[in-house]
Design a protein around this motif. Structure first.
Motif, PDB file in Angstrom:
ATOM      1  N   GLU A   9       0.515  -0.301   5.525  1.00 48.35           N
ATOM      2  CA  GLU A   9       1.472  -0.030   4.471  1.00 48.35           C
ATOM      3  C   GLU A   9       2.777  -0.755   4.776  1.00 48.35           C
ATOM      4  O   GLU A   9       3.094  -1.020   5.932  1.00 48.35           O
ATOM      5  CB  GLU A   9       1.720   1.470   4.336  1.00 48.35           C
ATOM      6  CG  GLU A   9       0.484   2.223   3.890  1.00 48.35           C
ATOM      7  CD  GLU A   9       0.761   3.676   3.558  1.00 48.35           C
ATOM      8  OE1 GLU A   9       1.816   4.194   3.951  1.00 48.35           O
ATOM      9  OE2 GLU A   9      -0.094   4.273   2.893  1.00 48.35           O
ATOM     10  N   PRO A  11       6.301   0.079   3.296  1.00 47.89           N
ATOM     11  CA  PRO A  11       7.224   0.781   2.409  1.00 47.89           C
ATOM     12  C   PRO A  11       8.532   0.002   2.217  1.00 47.89           C
ATOM     13  O   PRO A  11       9.077  -0.550   3.175  1.00 47.89           O
ATOM     14  CB  PRO A  11       7.495   2.099   3.119  1.00 47.89           C
ATOM     15  CG  PRO A  11       6.629   2.143   4.303  1.00 47.89           C
ATOM     16  CD  PRO A  11       6.036   0.810   4.513  1.00 47.89           C
ATOM     17  N   ASN A  14      13.888  -0.005  -3.456  1.00 46.71           N
ATOM     18  CA  ASN A  14      14.258  -0.983  -4.475  1.00 46.71           C
ATOM     19  C   ASN A  14      15.662  -1.542  -4.276  1.00 46.71           C
ATOM     20  O   ASN A  14      16.043  -2.495  -4.937  1.00 46.71           O
ATOM     21  CB  ASN A  14      14.096  -0.399  -5.885  1.00 46.71           C
ATOM     22  CG  ASN A  14      15.012   0.769  -6.153  1.00 46.71           C
ATOM     23  OD1 ASN A  14      15.342   1.533  -5.249  1.00 46.71           O
ATOM     24  ND2 ASN A  14      15.420   0.933  -7.391  1.00 46.71           N
ATOM     25  N   SER A  29      13.858   3.950  -5.772  1.00 43.87           N
ATOM     26  CA  SER A  29      12.403   4.091  -5.791  1.00 43.87           C
ATOM     27  C   SER A  29      11.839   3.497  -4.513  1.00 43.87           C
ATOM     28  O   SER A  29      12.451   2.634  -3.886  1.00 43.87           O
ATOM     29  CB  SER A  29      11.796   3.423  -7.026  1.00 43.87           C
ATOM     30  OG  SER A  29      12.050   2.036  -7.021  1.00 43.87           O
ATOM     31  N   SER A  31       8.290   1.852  -2.850  1.00 44.79           N
ATOM     32  CA  SER A  31       6.968   1.287  -3.126  1.00 44.79           C
ATOM     33  C   SER A  31       6.300   0.934  -1.806  1.00 44.79           C
ATOM     34  O   SER A  31       6.934   0.947  -0.752  1.00 44.79           O
ATOM     35  CB  SER A  31       7.088   0.040  -4.009  1.00 44.79           C
ATOM     36  OG  SER A  31       7.841  -0.960  -3.345  1.00 44.79           O
ATOM     37  N   GLY A  32       5.025   0.620  -1.858  1.00 48.82           N
ATOM     38  CA  GLY A  32       4.323   0.164  -0.673  1.00 48.82           C
ATOM     39  C   GLY A  32       3.714   1.250   0.186  1.00 48.82           C
ATOM     40  O   GLY A  32       3.300   0.984   1.314  1.00 48.82           O
ATOM     41  N   THR A  33       3.689   2.480  -0.318  1.00 55.78           N
ATOM     42  CA  THR A  33       3.051   3.560   0.424  1.00 55.78           C
ATOM     43  C   THR A  33       2.379   4.522  -0.554  1.00 55.78           C
ATOM     44  O   THR A  33       2.880   4.726  -1.659  1.00 55.78           O
ATOM     45  CB  THR A  33       4.034   4.337   1.322  1.00 55.78           C
ATOM     46  OG1 THR A  33       3.309   5.296   2.076  1.00 55.78           O
ATOM     47  CG2 THR A  33       5.126   5.021   0.540  1.00 55.78           C
ATOM     48  N   SER A  34       1.272   5.071  -0.129  1.00 53.80           N
ATOM     49  CA  SER A  34       0.595   6.084  -0.937  1.00 53.80           C
ATOM     50  C   SER A  34       0.821   7.483  -0.358  1.00 53.80           C
ATOM     51  O   SER A  34       0.334   8.461  -0.897  1.00 53.80           O
ATOM     52  CB  SER A  34      -0.909   5.781  -0.991  1.00 53.80           C
ATOM     53  OG  SER A  34      -1.449   5.760   0.318  1.00 53.80           O
TER      54      SER A  34
END
Length: 75
Positions: A9, A11, A14, A29, A31-34
């Motif tokens: 990942e 993360p 923004n 925000s 991004s790049g991780t679940s």
């Protein structure tokens, strides 16, 4: 042999930095991780909501970050 699961990942926020007037807000925000995460701040001079809206409450330099849950697997 048991399978080994590797998750890569990256993360990213923004924004790397922000300049806000007192009372002004901005939507951050991640991004790049679940994985689940929680927004955090190092001071009460800035407020961060659970959904990533940051608001300047006082003048100063503050750190806002997302604390990402560990990805331990249990079976």
């Amino acid at each position: 042999a048991l399978p080994i699961w590797i998750t890569v990942e990256d993360p990213r926020l923004n924004q790397d930095s922000l300049q806000l007037e007192i009372g002004e807000t901005y939507q951050l925000s991640l991004s790049g991780t679940s994985r689940p995460y929680t927004w955090k701040s190092n001071s009460s001079g800035v407020e961060i909501s659970g959904d990533g809206v940051v608001m300047a409450r006082e003048s100063g330099y503050y750190t806002v970050y997302a604390e990402i849950a560990r990805g331990d697997r249990k079976s």
